[in-house]
Design a protein around this motif. Structure first.
Motif, PDB file in Angstrom:
ATOM      1  N   TYR A 114      58.083   3.510 -80.491  1.00 18.69           N
ATOM      2  CA  TYR A 114      58.441   4.021 -79.078  1.00 18.69           C
ATOM      3  C   TYR A 114      59.789   4.323 -78.666  1.00 18.69           C
ATOM      4  O   TYR A 114      60.573   3.481 -79.527  1.00 18.69           O
ATOM      5  CB  TYR A 114      57.687   3.222 -77.961  1.00 18.69           C
ATOM      6  CG  TYR A 114      56.214   3.384 -77.924  1.00 18.69           C
ATOM      7  CD1 TYR A 114      55.351   4.299 -76.946  1.00 18.69           C
ATOM      8  CD2 TYR A 114      55.505   2.742 -78.904  1.00 18.69           C
ATOM      9  CE1 TYR A 114      54.143   4.344 -77.166  1.00 18.69           C
ATOM     10  CE2 TYR A 114      54.019   2.769 -78.998  1.00 18.69           C
ATOM     11  CZ  TYR A 114      53.409   3.687 -77.901  1.00 18.69           C
ATOM     12  OH  TYR A 114      52.046   3.633 -78.203  1.00 18.69           O
ATOM     13  N   ALA A 117      62.653   3.892 -75.340  1.00 19.33           N
ATOM     14  CA  ALA A 117      62.712   3.584 -74.034  1.00 19.33           C
ATOM     15  C   ALA A 117      64.056   3.449 -73.507  1.00 19.33           C
ATOM     16  O   ALA A 117      65.052   3.427 -74.336  1.00 19.33           O
ATOM     17  CB  ALA A 117      61.900   2.377 -73.885  1.00 19.33           C
ATOM     18  N   TYR A 163      57.243  -1.366 -68.543  1.00 24.65           N
ATOM     19  CA  TYR A 163      57.477  -0.343 -69.466  1.00 24.65           C
ATOM     20  C   TYR A 163      56.214  -0.336 -70.515  1.00 24.65           C
ATOM     21  O   TYR A 163      55.408   0.638 -70.813  1.00 24.65           O
ATOM     22  CB  TYR A 163      58.608  -0.371 -70.353  1.00 24.65           C
ATOM     23  CG  TYR A 163      58.583   0.766 -71.539  1.00 24.65           C
ATOM     24  CD1 TYR A 163      58.987   1.957 -71.440  1.00 24.65           C
ATOM     25  CD2 TYR A 163      58.276   0.370 -72.868  1.00 24.65           C
ATOM     26  CE1 TYR A 163      58.977   3.093 -72.249  1.00 24.65           C
ATOM     27  CE2 TYR A 163      58.200   1.338 -73.787  1.00 24.65           C
ATOM     28  CZ  TYR A 163      58.388   2.618 -73.566  1.00 24.65           C
ATOM     29  OH  TYR A 163      58.363   3.615 -74.401  1.00 24.65           O
ATOM     30  N   ASN A 172      53.046   0.234 -68.760  1.00 29.19           N
ATOM     31  CA  ASN A 172      52.631   1.836 -68.333  1.00 29.19           C
ATOM     32  C   ASN A 172      52.674   2.889 -69.210  1.00 29.19           C
ATOM     33  O   ASN A 172      52.373   4.004 -68.944  1.00 29.19           O
ATOM     34  CB  ASN A 172      53.962   2.327 -67.310  1.00 29.19           C
ATOM     35  CG  ASN A 172      53.958   1.351 -65.790  1.00 29.19           C
ATOM     36  OD1 ASN A 172      52.965   0.802 -65.626  1.00 29.19           O
ATOM     37  ND2 ASN A 172      55.167   1.113 -65.266  1.00 29.19           N
ATOM     38  N   ASN A 173      53.344   2.393 -70.525  1.00 27.55           N
ATOM     39  CA  ASN A 173      53.485   3.588 -71.524  1.00 27.55           C
ATOM     40  C   ASN A 173      52.849   3.142 -73.048  1.00 27.55           C
ATOM     41  O   ASN A 173      52.564   4.186 -73.785  1.00 27.55           O
ATOM     42  CB  ASN A 173      55.008   3.571 -71.997  1.00 27.55           C
ATOM     43  CG  ASN A 173      55.655   4.131 -70.716  1.00 27.55           C
ATOM     44  OD1 ASN A 173      55.788   5.327 -70.485  1.00 27.55           O
ATOM     45  ND2 ASN A 173      56.273   3.292 -70.032  1.00 27.55           N
TER      46      ASN A 173
END
Length: 320
Positions: free
Chosen positions: A123, A125, A148, A151-152
């Motif tokens: 990921y 960010a 983070y 939510n992701n």
């Protein structure tokens, strides 16, 4: 009268000199009381929940987050692409090394890791703060990173997809200038955190050195309960280690991965290794990550807090 005045002045000079001498000796540490770490006040850690990194066995998914912050960003440059490629390789070396070490204790361990940017375990960010910060390390609180992840990253889906019981999160940062703060982890130690996500916060370059496979393995071991062996317990997060115990480790665990992430040449000079891990994983670390129930003698000898896995396993057996 003159002699009396000289006597008074002389006594005053002697008194002031004595005060200055006492202050100097006190500041030098000669009169300092031995540090009694907060953790040493208890003998065990009673946690029935150890977060997303509960036990260092079975199948474990490793999520890699390449994050921008106020100290630096990841770019599309060739240099940063090489750094990211290195991190993928170092992480694989670290997990392979841990898997091999686990076999020596009869533990079956298997990691799934991101091999490239396209992996669903990788990921990107961005955080509007300085992430590699000693105060965050002390507080063991990283709300922006937790939010983070929450939510992701669909952690439950990843566990189902890869048949994993646990997920750990490695956040990698790319500071533009060398950071004085070092890598650190946020994990369940002696209290339940606001979020269940256990995270390693790792800058590519820090403290006159850089990331290596041993650094990643060291930080990952923290997630599962392993303490640092190179420093005393200043912030009630390191099982009550004392200066005496650190001196013991210098003599008896000199190549232990929780004592050092460096290798040493024949003259004792330290250097980094990037294509393997040459450090040891000894019984003390195996005990603290739950690979053995045998309490090493040094735990009792130095009054260390017992492994958090002792109560955790008892609680699991009781509820099963």
């Amino acid at each position: 009268m003159k002699n009396k005045l000289l006597l008074i002045i002389g006594c005053a000079v002697i008194a002031l000199s004595a005060i200055f001498l006492i202050l100097y000796l006190e500041n030098s540490g000669l009169f300092a009381k031995p540090y009694n770490p907060p953790g040493a006040l208890t003998t065990e850690i009673k946690l029935s929940d150890l977060g997303s990194a509960s036990e260092l066995n079975g199948n474990i998914a490793v999520v890699s987050v390449f994050a921008d912050d106020k100290q630096g960003k990841w770019s599309d440059s060739k240099e940063d692409a090489e750094k990211i490629s290195n991190i993928f390789g170092y992480t694989k070396l670290a997990t392979d090394w841990l898997t091999e070490k686990a076999k020596g204790y009869g533990i079956s361990l298997n990691f799934v890791t991101a091999g490239n940017n396209d992996s669903d375990l990788c990921y990107r960010a961005s955080f509007d703060e300085v992430c590699i910060d000693i105060e965050k390390s002390k507080k063991k609180s990283i709300p922006l990173q937790w939010e983070y992840i929450n939510n992701n990253i669909d952690s439950e889906k990843l566990k189902e997809q890869y048949n994993c019981e646990q997920v750990i999160y490695l956040c990698f940062f790319n500071p533009e200038e060398e950071s004085s703060s070092t890598a650190y982890t946020v994990s369940f130690y002696n209290k339940v955190l606001e979020y269940p996500y256990e995270v390693c916060m790792i800058p590519y370059i820090y403290s006159a050195t850089q990331i290596s496979p041993a650094v990643i393995a060291h930080e990952m071991l923290h997630l599962f309960g392993a303490p640092d062996l190179y420093g005393c317990d200043l912030y009630d997060m390191n099982y009550g280690t004392t200066d005496d115990y650190v001196a013991y480790c210098e003599k008896n665990h000199k190549n232990e991965i929780m004592y050092t992430t460096f290798a040493r040449d024949e003259n004792g000079n330290k250097y980094k290794v990037f294509d393997s891990i040459t450090n040891d994983l000894t019984d003390i670390t195996a005990y603290y990550v739950g690979w053995t129930d045998n309490v090493p003698p040094e735990v009792e000898k130095f009054g260390l807090v017992h492994s958090q896995h002792e109560y955790y396993k008892q609680n699991k057996r009781h509820n099963s």
